[in-house]
Each structure stands twice: as C-alpha cells, then as structure tokens.
Scaffold this motif. Structure first.
Motif, mmCIF file in Angstrom:
data_model
loop_
_atom_site.group_PDB
_atom_site.id
_atom_site.type_symbol
_atom_site.label_atom_id
_atom_site.label_comp_id
_atom_site.label_asym_id
_atom_site.label_seq_id
_atom_site.Cartn_x
_atom_site.Cartn_y
_atom_site.Cartn_z
ATOM 1 N N HIS A 1 0.866 -1.129 -0.475
ATOM 2 C CA HIS A 1 0.068 -0.135 0.131
ATOM 3 C C HIS A 1 0.902 1.217 -0.143
ATOM 4 C CE1 HIS A 1 -3.391 -2.848 1.350
ATOM 5 N NE2 HIS A 1 -2.067 -3.202 2.044
ATOM 6 N N GLU A 2 0.232 2.470 -1.056
ATOM 7 C CA GLU A 2 1.027 3.857 -0.462
ATOM 8 C C GLU A 2 -0.027 4.629 -0.382
ATOM 9 O OE1 GLU A 2 2.218 3.752 -4.787
ATOM 10 O OE2 GLU A 2 3.613 1.826 -4.920
ATOM 11 N N VAL A 3 0.806 5.947 -0.205
ATOM 12 C CA VAL A 3 0.018 6.581 0.007
ATOM 13 C C VAL A 3 -0.189 7.460 -1.569
ATOM 14 C CG1 VAL A 3 0.179 9.274 0.847
ATOM 15 C CG2 VAL A 3 1.190 8.512 1.691
ATOM 16 N N LYS A 4 -1.458 7.588 -1.097
ATOM 17 C CA LYS A 4 -2.137 8.964 -2.814
ATOM 18 C C LYS A 4 -1.788 10.031 -2.454
ATOM 19 C CE LYS A 4 -6.453 8.001 -5.985
ATOM 20 N NZ LYS A 4 -6.219 9.755 -6.394
ATOM 21 N N TRP A 5 -1.440 10.481 -3.889
ATOM 22 C CA TRP A 5 -1.066 11.953 -3.816
ATOM 23 C C TRP A 5 -2.120 12.751 -5.104
ATOM 24 C CZ3 TRP A 5 2.214 13.057 -0.203
ATOM 25 C CH2 TRP A 5 3.448 11.646 0.182
ATOM 26 N N ASP A 6 -2.277 14.143 -4.155
ATOM 27 C CA ASP A 6 -3.501 15.123 -4.617
ATOM 28 C C ASP A 6 -2.428 15.479 -5.805
ATOM 29 O OD1 ASP A 6 -5.057 15.946 -5.520
ATOM 30 O OD2 ASP A 6 -5.379 17.256 -4.029
ATOM 31 N N GLY A 7 -2.268 15.256 -6.653
ATOM 32 C CA GLY A 7 -1.577 15.915 -8.280
ATOM 33 C C GLY A 7 -1.302 15.225 -9.366
ATOM 34 N N MET A 8 -0.602 15.428 -10.050
ATOM 35 C CA MET A 8 -0.595 15.329 -11.662
ATOM 36 C C MET A 8 0.153 13.778 -11.776
ATOM 37 S SD MET A 8 1.313 18.389 -14.812
ATOM 38 C CE MET A 8 0.551 17.526 -16.436
ATOM 39 N N ARG A 9 -0.131 13.213 -12.114
ATOM 40 C CA ARG A 9 -0.032 11.731 -13.255
ATOM 41 C C ARG A 9 1.398 11.984 -14.406
ATOM 42 N NH1 ARG A 9 -1.855 6.704 -12.849
ATOM 43 N NH2 ARG A 9 0.812 4.943 -13.419
ATOM 44 N N VAL A 10 1.774 12.032 -14.207
ATOM 45 C CA VAL A 10 3.123 11.795 -15.700
ATOM 46 C C VAL A 10 3.690 10.363 -15.198
ATOM 47 C CG1 VAL A 10 3.256 14.245 -14.780
ATOM 48 C CG2 VAL A 10 4.968 12.532 -13.601
ATOM 49 N N ILE B 1 -4.807 6.298 -0.269
ATOM 50 C CA ILE B 1 -4.392 5.414 -0.109
ATOM 51 C C ILE B 1 -4.358 4.671 -1.551
ATOM 52 C CG2 ILE B 1 -3.737 4.678 2.282
ATOM 53 C CD1 ILE B 1 -5.111 2.168 1.809
ATOM 54 N N VAL B 2 -3.045 3.510 -2.744
ATOM 55 C CA VAL B 2 -3.082 2.968 -3.193
ATOM 56 C C VAL B 2 -3.400 1.562 -3.107
ATOM 57 C CG1 VAL B 2 -2.892 2.310 -5.442
ATOM 58 C CG2 VAL B 2 -2.700 4.758 -4.984
ATOM 59 N N SER B 3 -3.437 0.404 -3.127
ATOM 60 C CA SER B 3 -3.208 -0.740 -2.441
ATOM 61 C C SER B 3 -3.038 -1.632 -3.862
ATOM 62 C CB SER B 3 -4.433 -1.355 -2.089
ATOM 63 O OG SER B 3 -4.327 -0.889 -0.850
ATOM 64 N N LYS B 4 -1.996 -2.059 -3.846
ATOM 65 C CA LYS B 4 -1.103 -2.622 -5.776
ATOM 66 C C LYS B 4 -0.520 -4.712 -4.883
ATOM 67 C CE LYS B 4 0.607 1.411 -7.172
ATOM 68 N NZ LYS B 4 1.439 2.118 -7.909
ATOM 69 N N ARG B 5 -0.987 -5.385 -5.963
ATOM 70 C CA ARG B 5 -0.932 -6.030 -6.187
ATOM 71 C C ARG B 5 0.694 -6.267 -6.451
ATOM 72 N NH1 ARG B 5 -4.904 -11.245 -6.659
ATOM 73 N NH2 ARG B 5 -3.338 -12.368 -7.869
#
Length: 315
Positions: A20-29, A166-170
C-alpha cells in the motif's frame, strides 16, 4: 504510452499479496530519461516537460529510465491540487522558471517501467519496485516514498494527516499501459471525481448577470453525458472568472447530455461542447443519481473526456 490506472474500492485489501502507498493529490506523469534529457508526459500523453523545469535534473541520475509518478505541489506539508493547477498549461519557459523558483514541485516516483533499455512492464510489481528503490532517487525535487504492508493503518494515518488516501497494489501485478486494473485499488478519503462540463448558468442576483453561477456536469455514456447535477460551490472569485473565460468559447445550441436534465437546472443554461474536465468534491450520489453537495476544485488540464470513467460518482 498512457499510465496504468487504479480502480476505486470501498474495501482495503489485506494480506501479504498486497502493498500500500500514499495517494498523492497531484498530476500523474511518466518521466522518460534517455540520451541525457528528461521528458515528462501527462496521462493524455501530452509533453509537459517545459512546465516543470525543476525536474530536469533527473536526467543526471541515470542514463536511461522510464518512471511512473505523481507531480505534487506542497502547501504546509500537504499536497495542494489547486496550487499545482496553474502549472498544467504553462508553455512559456520563462514563466515556468519563475513559477518553479517561487513554488517548486516534487515528483513522487512509485514505479519503474524501463531501465537501461530493458522493458520491465511484464515483471511483477515487487520486482519493479525493488529495482526502483535501489536507484535511491532522493532529492528535494524527486523521491520514492515508502510502501506499507498494513493498508488499514495507512488509510487511517493518511486521513488523520489530511492526505488524499491510499493505493493498494498486488505484488505480482504486471504493468499494462492505459488499463484501469483490478490489481491496483484506490481508496480516497475525499469524494473527488472527475466530470465533464456540459453547460453553465449565470449567477442569480435578481438582475441579468454574466458572472458564472454554476456549471452542469456529467460523465460520458453512449450518446453524450450522463447528468450528475449542477455545481455552484467553489466558483466564486478568480476560479469562476478563469473558468468563464474558457466556457465562453465553447457555446453550442443543443444540450450534450444524453440523459434528462431537470427543467429547473436547464432553465437559463448555456450549453457548451463537452471538452473540459473538472474535479469536483461531493458526498457521493443521491437518490436521483445527482452529486450531493458538490464543490468545484479546478480544471483537469491533464485529462480529456475520454479519460473520465463513465461510472464516476459512485454509480
């Protein structure tokens, strides 16, 4: 290449198959480094390199790599999407340099897709992630934030700290460009959705007004937009003035909505070509399929209507 996307979820997965990671309020690049240069591409594959000159130093880190990440603008230790929005459309190098000096951004890297010419897309996330961490990308302008095994605790901590979620990834997931994957799951705290603007209404003051009072929004479906409601909160002052200047150039004679717009919402509305994407906060959908207490956050210059999920809003 378009980045892989996360699927919304109301249940945080548990177990050793997930990180699991923090989900950032930004611009995906995507940050593409090769031949001594670095280029940045948005979710829509638009080259936005000139807008973020403070990130050019990435080219000196490694000779060849392709990174996935999020550009964020911090305010009092918290990412501010509003502060970042003014950087999206900057194409003048001098203005970009001035903005970078006054309020520099940070690139939060979370995936590695290529290294020294080797394509890593088909390798499991755990392999890509461990390789990324070994690169030790750490500076004031770019970093690789940690991952966590306990998603529920991270979710609670990010809520307490005022972060987006958050974002959860397999850990065994491969990277499929452009796919909204069931192996990447996002759990935001705030009900923020991306919507398409289909019309606008003037401010109601008892007199004729050209000032923006509300926008009518929806999400793409077959034949047009599915109507999600009217958004007026958040449009006061400069935000509304800036949006109004864009909307004036987009007027059309017919509604772009494929579903019914209530008569009270349609009255006095100027319809527009459905090309502008905006972020809206709300309490989810009400019984009529309308956004509850929506508030305008800002235009998403990095998205097109094709990037908006037709199931946004919780339907």
């Amino acid at each position: 290449m378009r980045p892989m996307l996360a699927t919304p979820t109301s249940t945080i997965p548990a177990g050793d198959r997930w990180q699991h990671e923090v989900k950032w309020d930004g611009m995906r690049v995507l940050a593409d480094v090769r031949d001594g240069e670095m280029r940045l591409f948005s979710r829509t594959e638009r080259d936005v390199t000139v807008a973020f000159p403070e990130l050019r130093g990435l080219a000196a880190e490694y000779a060849d790599m392709l990174l996935d990440g999020e550009v964020v603008s911090m305010r009092d230790g918290i990412p501010s999407f509003a502060a970042l929005a003014e950087r999206f459309h900057v194409t003048d190098a001098r203005r970009a340099a001035a903005l970078a000096e006054a309020s520099p951004v940070t690139l939060m890297t979370f995936d590695l897709l290529r290294l020294y010419g080797v394509d890593l897309l088909t390798r499991p996330w755990s392999d890509r992630r461990s390789t990324l961490e070994r690169l030790d990308l750490a500076s004031p302008r770019w970093q690789t934030p940690p991952t966590f095994g306990d998603g529920a605790s991270l979710h609670a901590a990010t809520k307490e700290q005022g972060l987006e979620g958050i974002v959860s990834k397999r850990v065994d997931s491969v990277y499929v460009p452009g796919l909204r994957s069931p192996y990447w799951l996002k759990s935001p705290h705030r009900g923020t959705v991306s919507v398409v603007i289909g019309g606008w209404r003037p401010e109601s003051t008892g007199t004729v007004s050209s000032r923006l009072g509300a926008v009518l929004v929806g999400v793409p479906v077959a034949g047009g937009l599915r109507y999600l409601g009217r958004v007026g909160s958040g449009l006061a002052g400069k935000a509304g003035q800036a949006l109004m200047s864009d909307l004036r150039e987009l007027s059309v004679g017919e509604s772009p909505f494929a579903t019914d717009v209530p008569r009270e919402d349609a009255a006095g509305t100027t319809w527009v070509r459905p090309v502008l994407v905006a972020d809206v906060e709300s309490l989810g959908l009400g019984g009529q399929g309308r956004l509850r207490q929506p508030a305008y956050k800002g235009l998403r210059g990095d998205l097109t209507p094709d990037d908006v999920d037709g199931h946004e809003g919780g339907a």
